[in-house]
Each structure stands twice: as C-alpha cells, then as structure tokens.
Design a protein around this motif. Structure first.
Motif, mmCIF file in Angstrom:
data_model
loop_
_atom_site.group_PDB
_atom_site.id
_atom_site.type_symbol
_atom_site.label_atom_id
_atom_site.label_comp_id
_atom_site.label_asym_id
_atom_site.label_seq_id
_atom_site.Cartn_x
_atom_site.Cartn_y
_atom_site.Cartn_z
ATOM 1 N N PHE A 1 0.820 -1.205 0.000
ATOM 2 C CA PHE A 1 0.000 0.000 0.000
ATOM 3 C C PHE A 1 0.859 1.262 0.000
ATOM 4 C CE2 PHE A 1 -2.734 3.094 2.414
ATOM 5 C CZ PHE A 1 -3.577 3.364 1.354
ATOM 6 N N ALA A 2 1.962 1.253 0.762
ATOM 7 C CA ALA A 2 2.827 2.430 0.817
ATOM 8 C C ALA A 2 3.422 2.740 -0.553
ATOM 9 C CB ALA A 2 3.934 2.228 1.854
ATOM 10 N N SER A 3 3.863 1.711 -1.261
ATOM 11 C CA SER A 3 4.437 1.937 -2.588
ATOM 12 C C SER A 3 3.360 2.323 -3.600
ATOM 13 C CB SER A 3 5.211 0.703 -3.065
ATOM 14 O OG SER A 3 4.418 -0.467 -3.012
ATOM 15 N N LEU A 4 2.122 1.869 -3.374
ATOM 16 C CA LEU A 4 1.015 2.300 -4.230
ATOM 17 C C LEU A 4 0.762 3.794 -4.047
ATOM 18 C CD1 LEU A 4 -1.470 1.950 -6.058
ATOM 19 C CD2 LEU A 4 -2.731 1.150 -4.042
ATOM 20 N N GLN A 5 0.734 4.241 -2.797
ATOM 21 C CA GLN A 5 0.548 5.667 -2.531
ATOM 22 C C GLN A 5 1.631 6.490 -3.214
ATOM 23 O OE1 GLN A 5 0.402 4.972 1.843
ATOM 24 N NE2 GLN A 5 -1.385 6.323 1.808
ATOM 25 N N GLN A 6 2.884 6.028 -3.113
ATOM 26 C CA GLN A 6 3.993 6.752 -3.722
ATOM 27 C C GLN A 6 3.876 6.758 -5.247
ATOM 28 O OE1 GLN A 6 6.201 8.480 -2.037
ATOM 29 N NE2 GLN A 6 7.216 9.195 -3.907
ATOM 30 N N ALA A 7 3.499 5.622 -5.828
ATOM 31 C CA ALA A 7 3.379 5.532 -7.284
ATOM 32 C C ALA A 7 2.313 6.473 -7.819
ATOM 33 C CB ALA A 7 3.056 4.089 -7.689
ATOM 34 N N VAL A 8 1.207 6.591 -7.113
ATOM 35 C CA VAL A 8 0.141 7.489 -7.556
ATOM 36 C C VAL A 8 0.604 8.944 -7.511
ATOM 37 C CG1 VAL A 8 -2.169 8.326 -7.028
ATOM 38 C CG2 VAL A 8 -1.685 5.884 -6.917
ATOM 39 N N LEU A 9 1.398 9.282 -6.498
ATOM 40 C CA LEU A 9 1.929 10.642 -6.405
ATOM 41 C C LEU A 9 2.957 10.904 -7.505
ATOM 42 C CD1 LEU A 9 2.382 11.028 -2.531
ATOM 43 C CD2 LEU A 9 0.597 12.028 -3.973
ATOM 44 N N GLU A 10 3.764 9.899 -7.825
ATOM 45 C CA GLU A 10 4.807 10.068 -8.840
ATOM 46 C C GLU A 10 4.240 10.039 -10.254
ATOM 47 O OE1 GLU A 10 7.625 7.007 -8.082
ATOM 48 O OE2 GLU A 10 8.486 7.996 -6.304
ATOM 49 N N HIS A 11 3.044 9.495 -10.417
ATOM 50 C CA HIS A 11 2.419 9.404 -11.746
ATOM 51 C C HIS A 11 1.006 9.993 -11.677
ATOM 52 C CE1 HIS A 11 5.713 6.771 -13.058
ATOM 53 N NE2 HIS A 11 5.579 6.179 -11.884
ATOM 54 N N PRO A 12 0.908 11.304 -11.468
ATOM 55 C CA PRO A 12 -0.414 11.923 -11.296
ATOM 56 C C PRO A 12 -1.306 11.818 -12.528
ATOM 57 C CG PRO A 12 1.285 13.602 -11.572
ATOM 58 C CD PRO A 12 1.997 12.292 -11.407
ATOM 59 N N ALA A 13 -0.713 11.562 -13.684
ATOM 60 C CA ALA A 13 -1.503 11.443 -14.910
ATOM 61 C C ALA A 13 -1.761 9.980 -15.279
ATOM 62 C CB ALA A 13 -0.801 12.157 -16.063
ATOM 63 N N ALA A 14 -1.564 9.071 -14.332
ATOM 64 C CA ALA A 14 -1.812 7.652 -14.618
ATOM 65 C C ALA A 14 -3.246 7.452 -15.096
ATOM 66 C CB ALA A 14 -1.550 6.815 -13.372
ATOM 67 N N ASP A 15 -3.431 6.503 -15.980
ATOM 68 C CA ASP A 15 -4.738 6.264 -16.583
ATOM 69 C C ASP A 15 -5.570 5.235 -15.829
ATOM 70 O OD1 ASP A 15 -4.596 7.778 -19.330
ATOM 71 O OD2 ASP A 15 -2.675 6.759 -19.093
ATOM 72 N N LEU A 16 -4.896 4.360 -15.071
ATOM 73 C CA LEU A 16 -5.644 3.269 -14.451
ATOM 74 C C LEU A 16 -4.796 2.594 -13.385
ATOM 75 C CD1 LEU A 16 -8.263 1.508 -14.650
ATOM 76 C CD2 LEU A 16 -7.017 0.038 -16.238
ATOM 77 N N VAL A 17 -5.462 2.182 -12.291
ATOM 78 C CA VAL A 17 -4.836 1.329 -11.281
ATOM 79 C C VAL A 17 -5.546 -0.019 -11.303
ATOM 80 C CG1 VAL A 17 -4.448 0.938 -8.823
ATOM 81 C CG2 VAL A 17 -4.132 3.227 -9.782
ATOM 82 N N LEU A 18 -4.773 -1.092 -11.365
ATOM 83 C CA LEU A 18 -5.325 -2.438 -11.211
ATOM 84 C C LEU A 18 -4.948 -2.889 -9.809
ATOM 85 C CD1 LEU A 18 -4.312 -2.229 -14.464
ATOM 86 C CD2 LEU A 18 -5.605 -4.362 -14.433
ATOM 87 N N LEU A 19 -5.933 -3.077 -8.968
ATOM 88 C CA LEU A 19 -5.728 -3.183 -7.533
ATOM 89 C C LEU A 19 -6.170 -4.520 -6.962
ATOM 90 C CD1 LEU A 19 -5.146 -1.662 -4.779
ATOM 91 C CD2 LEU A 19 -7.586 -1.066 -4.807
ATOM 92 N N ASP A 20 -5.247 -5.196 -6.283
ATOM 93 C CA ASP A 20 -5.611 -6.352 -5.467
ATOM 94 C C ASP A 20 -6.037 -5.824 -4.103
ATOM 95 O OD1 ASP A 20 -5.974 -8.881 -4.488
ATOM 96 O OD2 ASP A 20 -3.848 -9.246 -4.116
ATOM 97 N N LEU A 21 -7.076 -6.404 -3.518
ATOM 98 C CA LEU A 21 -7.575 -5.911 -2.237
ATOM 99 C C LEU A 21 -6.652 -6.273 -1.074
ATOM 100 C CD1 LEU A 21 -11.398 -6.695 -2.570
ATOM 101 C CD2 LEU A 21 -10.261 -4.475 -2.831
ATOM 102 N N HIS A 22 -5.831 -7.299 -1.233
ATOM 103 C CA HIS A 22 -4.981 -7.757 -0.141
ATOM 104 C C HIS A 22 -3.522 -7.468 -0.444
ATOM 105 C CE1 HIS A 22 -8.260 -9.738 1.938
ATOM 106 N NE2 HIS A 22 -8.627 -10.292 0.801
ATOM 107 N N MET A 23 -2.964 -6.493 0.268
ATOM 108 C CA MET A 23 -1.554 -6.160 0.160
ATOM 109 C C MET A 23 -1.067 -5.735 1.541
ATOM 110 S SD MET A 23 -1.010 -3.892 -3.291
ATOM 111 C CE MET A 23 -2.108 -2.593 -2.666
#
Length: 229
Positions: free
Chosen positions: A38-60
């Motif tokens: 989850f922490a690296s997901l938060q960082q990735a979203v901040l580093e890629h503010p123009a991302a088009d899509l997140v594919l998310l597993d509920l358990h991390m």
C-alpha cells in the motif's frame, strides 16, 4: 489507442508478473508501474499523477479489506481503479463497484475477458463481471450506504477509518495535527452523512470495511446512553 500509464498493485510476484505480461499484449505501448504494498502504491500514484488506471488487489501489506480502494477513490477521485481479486463472491464484487471501482475482474478471468474489461474501462465505462448478471439483487439500503461512504471527503474518511481502532478524538487530533474541535466536527459530519446516531456505530461500520470477506454493511441500532465522545 494512445499510450497509457497503468499501475499494477499486487503483492504476489507470480500473478503480478502474469498480469503485466497480459497488459503488454493488450496495450503494447503502455507504461506499466508495479507495486507490491500500500505504501508503494501511494507513492506511485503521487509520482504518476496522470496515470490512466490502477489495477488493484484488495490484499496487500499495509491495507485491509476495501480500505485501499476507498483511499484511492477519496484521495484521487479522477483516477479509475479496477479491482483484480481472487474473491469471486457477487456481494464483494458489487460492494467494490458501489465504493467507486470502475470495474472488477476475478483473477480466474480469461485473457479475453481481461481484454474486454480493460478496453471498456479505458474508454470510460464501468465493467461489471459476468457473475453479477446471475446474482440476486443487492440490498438497496446497503448499496446506498456504500455510496455515502464513498462520498466522504478525504479528511472525513481518515477520521472515519481511525474510528475503527477505537481512537478518541484527542488521539485522532494528535495524529492528524488538528484541533480536537475539528475532529469533533468531522465526526458529526460523518454521522450525518452516513445516517448514523452514535460514533460506536460509525466505528463498527469502519471495521466492516476492513473485512473484504464480509461485505455486509449492516449496522445494529445505537444502544441508549452510548458514549458519543
């Protein structure tokens, strides 16, 4: 299709690798960012503010139940999120969609279904898995409550999830670095928005969100004389 930026969030290396390979076949020009917590997901979203899509597993690591989905929908409402999960119960699928997911793909889905789902979501649609078509209709009141939860502001959602741990207003205020009166105002707004009476009801509801295996949002009525602190 123009090049896309996709974030794949899954802590299982083998499945994440297989999903990335499938994505490269479907969208060969896409940039794929992989995260495993989850922490690296938060960082990735901040580093890629123009991302088009997140594919998310509920358990991390760092997340439970629907908390990561709700975090993304609250903090980054413009970013589409598709849940890719091993849970195939229609109730869980429907709950994820009620919480604002742009799609739900079971990990057992075929490559063709994955392709259709991704193209549908990237084109602006919402992908409902085939399993939902034959499932009984979801409880209307619970669906409405799920949508109310998804409508909480980012700060309200932070306070709401802290209630799940049984924290007092002063503890929440310290962690968020705000006045205790501000927390009280947020709690009041949360109760009003969710149609609840007591903070203990809100705490129980927040705890339910941490249990993806039990998507029920049924909250018992408040007991007379319960503490509202």
């Amino acid at each position: 299709m123009s090049a896309q930026t996709l974030i794949v969030a899954d802590d299982h290396p083998l499945f994440r690798g297989a999903l990335v390979q499938a994505l490269r076949r479907i969208l060969p020009d896409a940039r794929v960012v992989e995260v495993d917590a989850f922490a690296s997901l938060q960082q990735a979203v901040l580093e890629h503010p123009a991302a088009d899509l997140v594919l998310l597993d509920l358990h991390m690591p760092g997340t439970q139940g629907f908390s990561s989905l709700l975090y993304l929908r609250n903090e980054h409402p413009e970013l589409p999120v598709v849940v890719v999960s091993g849970h195939e119960e229609p109730a869980i699928m429907q709950r994820a969609l009620d919480f604002g997911a742009s799609g739900y793909i079971a990990k057992s889905a075929s490559f063709d279904e994955l392709t259709r789902a991704l193209r549908h979501v990237i084109d602006g649609g919402v992908w409902a898995p085939p399993q939902l078509a034959a499932a009984p209709a979801a409880d209307a009141q619970e669906r409405e409550l799920a949508q109310r939860i998804a409508s909480l502001t980012p700060q309200q959602f932070k306070v709401f999830m802290m209630l799940a741990d049984g924290r007092l207003n002063k503890q929440i205020a310290f962690e968020l670095d705000v006045m205790e009166a501000t927390v009280k105002a947020h709690v009041t707004a949360i109760l009003r928005k969710l149609g609840l009476i007591r903070r203990t009801q809100a705490a129980l509801l927040a705890q339910r969100l941490l249990q993806a295996e039990n998507p029920s949002l049924d909250v018992p009525p408040a007991e007379p004389g319960e503490d509202e602190e």
